[in-house]
Motif scaffolding. Structure first.
Motif, mmCIF file in Angstrom:
data_model
loop_
_atom_site.group_PDB
_atom_site.id
_atom_site.type_symbol
_atom_site.label_atom_id
_atom_site.label_comp_id
_atom_site.label_asym_id
_atom_site.label_seq_id
_atom_site.Cartn_x
_atom_site.Cartn_y
_atom_site.Cartn_z
ATOM 1 N N THR A 1 125.624 -0.421 63.336
ATOM 2 C CA THR A 1 126.460 -0.621 62.274
ATOM 3 C C THR A 1 126.237 -1.784 61.875
ATOM 4 O O THR A 1 126.310 -2.050 60.594
ATOM 5 C CB THR A 1 127.933 -0.491 63.128
ATOM 6 O OG1 THR A 1 127.916 0.844 63.769
ATOM 7 C CG2 THR A 1 129.048 -0.831 61.849
ATOM 8 N N ILE A 2 125.841 -2.904 62.706
ATOM 9 C CA ILE A 2 125.519 -4.200 62.040
ATOM 10 C C ILE A 2 124.113 -4.191 61.279
ATOM 11 O O ILE A 2 124.367 -4.882 60.348
ATOM 12 C CB ILE A 2 125.176 -5.171 63.346
ATOM 13 C CG1 ILE A 2 126.500 -5.270 64.484
ATOM 14 C CG2 ILE A 2 124.805 -6.509 62.908
ATOM 15 C CD1 ILE A 2 126.442 -6.151 65.610
ATOM 16 N N LEU A 3 123.490 -3.552 61.691
ATOM 17 C CA LEU A 3 121.961 -3.675 60.938
ATOM 18 C C LEU A 3 122.044 -2.818 59.600
ATOM 19 O O LEU A 3 121.442 -3.206 58.652
ATOM 20 C CB LEU A 3 120.830 -2.999 61.648
ATOM 21 C CG LEU A 3 120.308 -3.905 62.791
ATOM 22 C CD1 LEU A 3 119.483 -3.056 63.914
ATOM 23 C CD2 LEU A 3 119.916 -5.078 62.753
ATOM 24 N N VAL A 4 122.742 -1.901 59.437
ATOM 25 C CA VAL A 4 122.893 -0.926 58.358
ATOM 26 C C VAL A 4 124.089 -1.357 57.192
ATOM 27 O O VAL A 4 123.896 -1.457 55.982
ATOM 28 C CB VAL A 4 122.994 0.355 58.420
ATOM 29 C CG1 VAL A 4 123.042 1.402 57.346
ATOM 30 C CG2 VAL A 4 121.752 0.869 59.522
ATOM 31 N N TYR A 5 125.121 -1.735 57.859
ATOM 32 C CA TYR A 5 126.334 -2.012 57.151
ATOM 33 C C TYR A 5 127.017 -3.465 57.187
ATOM 34 O O TYR A 5 127.946 -3.709 56.265
ATOM 35 C CB TYR A 5 127.479 -0.910 57.593
ATOM 36 C CG TYR A 5 126.939 0.501 57.391
ATOM 37 C CD1 TYR A 5 126.712 0.904 56.055
ATOM 38 C CD2 TYR A 5 126.851 1.494 58.211
ATOM 39 C CE1 TYR A 5 126.207 2.233 55.837
ATOM 40 C CE2 TYR A 5 126.421 2.683 58.284
ATOM 41 C CZ TYR A 5 126.106 2.974 56.707
ATOM 42 O OH TYR A 5 125.553 4.324 56.410
ATOM 43 N N ILE A 6 126.653 -4.175 57.772
ATOM 44 C CA ILE A 6 127.088 -5.684 57.675
ATOM 45 C C ILE A 6 126.001 -6.249 57.192
ATOM 46 O O ILE A 6 126.396 -7.292 56.264
ATOM 47 C CB ILE A 6 127.351 -6.204 59.211
ATOM 48 C CG1 ILE A 6 128.510 -5.353 59.631
ATOM 49 C CG2 ILE A 6 127.761 -7.749 59.149
ATOM 50 C CD1 ILE A 6 129.174 -5.841 60.965
ATOM 51 N N VAL A 7 124.903 -6.256 57.436
ATOM 52 C CA VAL A 7 123.661 -7.063 56.539
ATOM 53 C C VAL A 7 123.540 -6.415 55.286
ATOM 54 O O VAL A 7 123.692 -5.148 54.949
ATOM 55 C CB VAL A 7 122.392 -6.884 57.446
ATOM 56 C CG1 VAL A 7 121.255 -7.365 56.476
ATOM 57 C CG2 VAL A 7 122.373 -7.249 58.752
ATOM 58 N N PRO A 8 123.869 -7.285 54.292
ATOM 59 C CA PRO A 8 123.898 -6.797 52.642
ATOM 60 C C PRO A 8 122.418 -6.086 52.419
ATOM 61 O O PRO A 8 121.442 -6.650 52.901
ATOM 62 C CB PRO A 8 124.075 -8.118 52.154
ATOM 63 C CG PRO A 8 124.424 -8.968 52.837
ATOM 64 C CD PRO A 8 124.254 -8.710 54.270
ATOM 65 N N ARG A 9 122.790 -5.002 51.591
ATOM 66 C CA ARG A 9 121.455 -4.102 51.127
ATOM 67 C C ARG A 9 121.665 -3.978 49.855
ATOM 68 O O ARG A 9 122.859 -3.769 49.248
ATOM 69 C CB ARG A 9 121.729 -2.887 52.102
ATOM 70 C CG ARG A 9 121.218 -2.998 53.607
ATOM 71 C CD ARG A 9 121.317 -1.770 54.330
ATOM 72 N NE ARG A 9 120.550 -1.866 55.560
ATOM 73 C CZ ARG A 9 119.531 -2.057 56.115
ATOM 74 N NH1 ARG A 9 118.511 -2.143 55.107
ATOM 75 N NH2 ARG A 9 119.249 -2.677 57.168
ATOM 76 N N LYS A 10 120.523 -3.899 49.229
ATOM 77 C CA LYS A 10 120.449 -3.421 47.924
ATOM 78 C C LYS A 10 120.818 -1.995 47.530
ATOM 79 O O LYS A 10 121.512 -1.679 46.563
ATOM 80 C CB LYS A 10 119.181 -3.657 47.124
ATOM 81 C CG LYS A 10 118.671 -5.230 47.012
ATOM 82 C CD LYS A 10 117.285 -5.015 46.372
ATOM 83 C CE LYS A 10 116.859 -6.498 46.226
ATOM 84 N NZ LYS A 10 115.471 -6.661 45.359
ATOM 85 N N SER A 11 120.395 -1.105 48.382
ATOM 86 C CA SER A 11 120.988 0.264 48.215
ATOM 87 C C SER A 11 122.613 0.530 48.295
ATOM 88 O O SER A 11 123.012 1.543 47.827
ATOM 89 C CB SER A 11 120.294 1.169 49.517
ATOM 90 O OG SER A 11 120.971 0.722 50.524
#
Length: 472
Positions: free
Chosen positions: A456-466
């Motif tokens: 959860t932290i890596l995919v949805y808390i760290v901002p992503r261009k996608s």
């Protein structure tokens, strides 16, 4: 025959409170032109209609959860009724409804688009009569073979399917800003059915029964309520013409990596809730048999219902908190508390103190409830962010496709996540049969929660261009 609400046209419509939405009503309580994102329409006419549908949806889903989880409490009462099943067989009677219910959620996800939300609520509620009546028949005879009991338990899975269609239906009624609270209420109203079943069944089957049990009442007692739900859906609910979730859109959702990530997270939150709720009565009976039931006058109660109750009540607050600070942050907090709660349970089983055991499990249940609400709220947020990132903005054809994909994903993720309700009991069963205790299973759960928290932290808390840099 149809009737049309003529809109007020002009720039001053929103300012005057007049709606710019045209509703067309067709026979069979069909409504076309529904648009809850239009604030004037929502404030004037949309909200009362949505809330009326939400109320009856909650009641029908509540009964679905009751039927789905009836065996969780019936199983621990079977020995007193003359049945002599092994512990492993008892685990199968508990877990098979979750397996079937999770599988039923796939077709149920598409049912709203095909039949209409009102119509499918009537049909799905009617199907609950089958497992309720059959349970009332088979538990009345201690000579009933295990295979027959297992088949009837499997039919209870009809109740598990209700969640997917109910949530997919309600998401169309509410605007984006209120989806978290509405979906949380709808889900909590259903989830609390587990607690009601575990609280009410022991009372009804023991009160006035003297030295015997009226186990058959565990099924028959729900028939009048199911009939009421069918009538209420027929009389007060509506079908939305724009509730479209075609197969192509769902296939596209299945190709979306975020669907599978969220399904994994939902296995961790909802799967843990429904899995622990179903086995909690048995865990108490195994670890603290003297507290399995408590006599109050001429009736018996079990404190196992508190777990499902706490988890259910916590769910809408998980959604509401997610609306305010972001679902990912709330989900990370939920997984951390779940890991700590599972670790505490290991210690309390060794201490053999029932009240500390109960308190630690209630903390675990509360965390699963909050996590249920927050993870489910993340789903429409993720697809909205995907729409921004790909230029599929609300009000455009591409935006409509994203909305439909999101609605399909709600049902698909709920289906995949519900398999946790089968996995949790079977992991506990494996731990007991191989080691003679449940400790190994809980250590496995702790490891799983830590991994899911990191995902959860890596995919949805760290901002992503996608995700267009959006906070999820």
């Amino acid at each position: 025959m149809t009737s049309t609400v003529t809109p007020t046209v002009g720039a001053d419509a929103a300012a005057t409170g007049s709606t710019s939405v045209t509703l067309t009503r067709r026979p069979g309580r069909w409504i076309d032109g529904w648009n809850p994102e239009d604030s004037a329409f929502w404030q004037s006419e949309g909200r009362p209609i949505a809330r009326r549908n939400l109320g009856w949806s909650i009641f029908a889903e509540f009964l679905g959860f009751i039927i789905w989880q009836l065996w969780s409490i019936v199983v621990v009462m079977l020995p007193a009724g003359g049945f002599t099943f092994t512990s492993s067989e008892a685990f199968w009677l508990i877990s098979l409804p979750s397996l079937v219910g999770a599988t039923m959620r796939f077709p149920y996800t598409f049912a709203v688009a095909k039949f209409g939300g009102r119509n499918w609520t009537m049909i799905s509620a009617g199907l609950l009569l089958i497992p309720a009546i059959l349970l009332g028949i088979v538990v009345g005879n201690p000579e009933t073979p295990f295979g027959v009991m297992l088949a009837v338990a499997a039919l209870a899975g009809f109740g598990g399917g209700n969640f997917a269609s109910s949530m997919a239906n309600i998401t169309y009624f509410f605007p984006q800003k209120e989806k978290g609270w509405a979906l949380g209420l709808n889900a909590a109203g259903g989830n609390i059915g587990t607690a009601v079943a575990q609280f009410a069944v022991p009372i009804v089957v023991t009160i006035g029964a003297a030295a015997t049990l009226n186990l058959s009442l565990a099924g028959w007692m729900w028939v009048p309520f199911i009939l009421l739900a069918i009538w209420g859906a027929w009389r007060y609910m509506d079908n939305l013409g724009n509730a479209k979730a075609d197969v192509a859109g769902s296939a596209a959702a299945l190709r979306e990596p975020h669907l599978w990530i969220m399904a994994l997270l939902y296995i961790g939150t909802f799967g843990s809730f429904i899995g622990f709720a179903s086995v909690f009565p048995k865990l108490i009976a195994d670890q603290f048999p003297e507290y399995s039931t408590i006599q109050v006058g001429g009736a018996a109660i079990t404190l196992a219902f508190l777990g499902a109750l706490v988890g259910s009540l916590a769910r809408p607050y998980g959604g509401k908190l997610a609306d305010r600070i972001g679902g990912a942050r709330v989900t990370v907090g939920a997984f951390s508390v779940m890991a700590l709660g599972a670790f505490a349970v290991i210690g309390t089983m060794q201490l053999q103190n029932f009240w500390v055991f109960l308190a630690c499990f209630l903390v675990l249940f509360a965390a699963t409830g909050v996590g249920n609400g927050s993870t489910y709220r993340m789903i429409p947020s993720i697809f909205a962010a995907r729409g921004i990132a790909t230029g599929a903005l609300p009000g455009t054809p591409a935006g409509t496709k994203i909305q439909r994909k999101a609605a399909a994903s709600l049902g698909l993720i709920s289906a995949i996540g519900a398999y946790g309700g089968f996995v949790i009991p079977q992991v506990l069963n494996l731990s007991q049969t191989t080691t003679g205790a449940y400790t190994a299973a809980f250590y496995g759960f702790i490891g799983a929660y830590v991994v899911l928290m990191l995902v959860t932290i890596l995919v949805y808390i760290v901002p992503r261009k996608s995700l267009a840099g959006q906070r999820i």
